[in-house]
Enzyme design. Structure first.
Site, PDB file in Angstrom:
ATOM      1  N   GLU A 143      11.849  -6.138   1.577  1.00  0.00           N
ATOM      2  CA  GLU A 143      11.216  -7.192   2.370  1.00  0.00           C
ATOM      3  C   GLU A 143      11.165  -8.474   1.559  1.00  0.00           C
ATOM      4  O   GLU A 143      11.677  -8.547   0.433  1.00  0.00           O
ATOM      5  CB  GLU A 143       9.814  -6.758   2.798  1.00  0.00           C
ATOM      6  CG  GLU A 143       8.899  -6.440   1.628  1.00  0.00           C
ATOM      7  CD  GLU A 143       7.521  -5.923   2.034  1.00  0.00           C
ATOM      8  OE1 GLU A 143       7.106  -6.102   3.184  1.00  0.00           O
ATOM      9  OE2 GLU A 143       6.851  -5.342   1.160  1.00  0.00           O
ATOM     10  N   LEU A 154       5.528  -3.301   3.530  1.00  0.00           N
ATOM     11  CA  LEU A 154       4.307  -3.351   4.334  1.00  0.00           C
ATOM     12  C   LEU A 154       4.672  -3.064   5.790  1.00  0.00           C
ATOM     13  O   LEU A 154       5.689  -3.574   6.293  1.00  0.00           O
ATOM     14  CB  LEU A 154       3.665  -4.750   4.236  1.00  0.00           C
ATOM     15  CG  LEU A 154       2.327  -4.850   4.972  1.00  0.00           C
ATOM     16  CD1 LEU A 154       1.222  -4.113   4.215  1.00  0.00           C
ATOM     17  CD2 LEU A 154       1.919  -6.300   5.176  1.00  0.00           C
ATOM     18  N   TYR A 156      -6.724  -7.011   1.810  1.00  0.00           N
ATOM     19  CA  TYR A 156      -6.914  -8.175   2.688  1.00  0.00           C
ATOM     20  C   TYR A 156      -6.085  -8.068   3.959  1.00  0.00           C
ATOM     21  O   TYR A 156      -5.200  -7.223   4.080  1.00  0.00           O
ATOM     22  CB  TYR A 156      -6.601  -9.482   1.939  1.00  0.00           C
ATOM     23  CG  TYR A 156      -5.138  -9.851   1.850  1.00  0.00           C
ATOM     24  CD1 TYR A 156      -4.284  -9.209   0.960  1.00  0.00           C
ATOM     25  CD2 TYR A 156      -4.613 -10.835   2.681  1.00  0.00           C
ATOM     26  CE1 TYR A 156      -2.944  -9.562   0.895  1.00  0.00           C
ATOM     27  CE2 TYR A 156      -3.272 -11.188   2.612  1.00  0.00           C
ATOM     28  CZ  TYR A 156      -2.443 -10.545   1.716  1.00  0.00           C
ATOM     29  OH  TYR A 156      -1.115 -10.882   1.666  1.00  0.00           O
ATOM     30  N   LYS A 197      -2.050  -3.099   1.758  1.00  0.00           N
ATOM     31  CA  LYS A 197      -2.110  -4.563   1.641  1.00  0.00           C
ATOM     32  C   LYS A 197      -3.219  -4.924   0.647  1.00  0.00           C
ATOM     33  O   LYS A 197      -4.349  -5.232   1.033  1.00  0.00           O
ATOM     34  CB  LYS A 197      -2.363  -5.175   3.023  1.00  0.00           C
ATOM     35  CG  LYS A 197      -1.975  -6.638   3.125  1.00  0.00           C
ATOM     36  CD  LYS A 197      -1.874  -7.050   4.582  1.00  0.00           C
ATOM     37  CE  LYS A 197      -1.801  -8.534   4.778  1.00  0.00           C
ATOM     38  NZ  LYS A 197      -0.614  -9.175   4.211  1.00  0.00           N
TER      39      LYS A 197
HETATM   40  N1  PLP Z   1       5.344  -8.017   3.983  1.00  0.00           N
HETATM   41  C1  PLP Z   1       4.461  -8.509   3.097  1.00  0.00           C
HETATM   42  C2  PLP Z   1       4.640  -8.189   1.655  1.00  0.00           C
HETATM   43  C3  PLP Z   1       3.394  -9.314   3.532  1.00  0.00           C
HETATM   44  O1  PLP Z   1       2.523  -9.804   2.638  1.00  0.00           O
HETATM   45  C4  PLP Z   1       3.271  -9.606   4.905  1.00  0.00           C
HETATM   46  C5  PLP Z   1       2.181 -10.435   5.394  1.00  0.00           C
HETATM   47  O2  PLP Z   1       1.372 -10.940   4.656  1.00  0.00           O
HETATM   48  C6  PLP Z   1       4.218  -9.087   5.797  1.00  0.00           C
HETATM   49  C7  PLP Z   1       5.235  -8.286   5.307  1.00  0.00           C
HETATM   50  C8  PLP Z   1       4.124  -9.366   7.279  1.00  0.00           C
HETATM   51  O3  PLP Z   1       3.067  -8.647   7.848  1.00  0.00           O
HETATM   52  P1  PLP Z   1       2.363  -9.119   9.180  1.00  0.00           P
HETATM   53  O4  PLP Z   1       3.429  -9.206  10.225  1.00  0.00           O
HETATM   54  O5  PLP Z   1       1.374  -8.044   9.473  1.00  0.00           O
HETATM   55  O6  PLP Z   1       1.741 -10.442   8.905  1.00  0.00           O
END
Ligand code: PLP
Length: 298
Positions: free
Chosen positions: A194, A218, A43, A161
């Site tokens: 994270e 991520l 997603y 993701k």
């Molecule tokens: N880390 C995780 C585990 C996430 O699920 C997300 C966003 O859903 C992020 C980091 C932040 O990513 P982004 O800046 O692309 O929204």
């Protein structure tokens, strides 16, 4: 420094769901879809500015990387996604929108083997923009260091993701138990990674630091932009591999993500960070990020 998405009031909440190109107010996915049965899906979440998707090419690129990561063939190209997102945004007619693309493995046998799934299900959910409570950008949030570890890169790579978020769900439950807003997770080697839906940054002696992709995180779109903004504005930034103890000397902390933008962290495990207020460097980066979003519309 208030994220623009938060300045939208009185938006009419309308949801439209585009399922393989058909738009409706509701949509249903089969109980035999492997996305439902096994979390076998990927997603993306995308924000809008003036109801146009922000950083769409980056999100679509990551969607394709995630598809490759789970060996899923998406039957549509980027042009199709751009057209369908635009159509769905028009039908939902919100002032600003939250867009969620989900691609599942599709319907198959009740068996983990994906080879019985012949047709991925492609969903584009558009609803009214979501926002974090405004005051949290002023007070900062409380993070709990949780026992649940972030998935190991060689088990389920957090760089993909996927719709399999149980690892993060468990971390969030643990954080809630501690009365914190969110969780900070370590990887199985005890290194910083994270939060449950955001990337983590901290500041030490004027230097912005963030766990490197090698730690198993991520590759956040917002993280990338913040790294770029810091470098463009002469703020020293380092990606690295660190144990939790490094945070003893942190002066500031913040999280990044598409929905929350940059949000300050002012408590970790009940301990106050710095002077307990969003730090100077955090506030500058918040300002630069919001300014960049404003420039997107011009
Ligand atoms: N880390 C995780 C585990 C996430 O699920 C997300 C966003 O859903 C992020 C980091 C932040 O990513 P982004 O800046 O692309 O929204």
């Amino acid at each position: 420094i208030i994220p623009l998405v938060l300045s939208i009031f009185n938006d009419v909440m309308a949801t439209r769901i585009n399922i393989n190109g058909n738009i409706n107010e509701e949509a249903f996915v089969s109980v035999f879809d492997h996305g439902f049965l096994f979390g076998d899906s990927i997603y993306e979440v995308i924000n809008t500015k003036k109801n146009s998707p922000c950083f769409l090419d980056d999100h679509l690129q990551r969607l394709h990387r995630s598809a490759d990561g789970i060996k899923l063939n998406i039957p549509f190209n980027d042009e199709w996604f751009k057209n369908q997102i635009a159509r769905t945004l028009v039908e939902a007619a919100n002032q600003e929108s939250y867009i969620r693309i989900v691609v599942t493995r599709g319907i198959g046998d009740i068996d983990i083997d994906p080879s019985s799934c012949h047709s991925p299900c492609v969903l584009i959910i558009v609803t009214s923009a979501r926002a974090y409570p405004l005051e949290l950008y002023e007070t900062g949030i409380h993070l709990a260091l949780v026992n649940v570890k972030r998935n190991s890169k060689d088990a389920l790579n957090p760089g993909i993701k996927t719709g399999n978020y149980l690892n993060n769900v468990l971390a969030k439950i643990e954080a809630d138990h501690f009365g914190a807003h969110d969780a900070l997770m370590l990887n199985p080697f005890g290194q910083l990674t994270e939060s449950t839906t955001s990337n983590f940054f901290f500041v030490q002696d004027g230097r912005v630091m963030t766990p490197s992709l090698d730690c198993g995180i991520l590759a956040g779109i917002t993280r990338d932009i913040v790294i770029r903004i810091a470098r463009e504005n002469g703020i020293p930034l380092e990606e690295g591999i660190w144990p939790i103890e490094i945070l003893d000397k942190a002066d500031e902390m913040f999280l990044t993500g598409t929905v929350k933008h940059l949000i300050p962290v002012t408590r970790l495990d009940g301990k106050i960070i710095g002077d307990g207020k969003p730090g100077t460097i955090t506030r500058s980066l918040m300002h630069f990020y919001e300014r960049l979003l404003e420039e997107l519309e011009s």
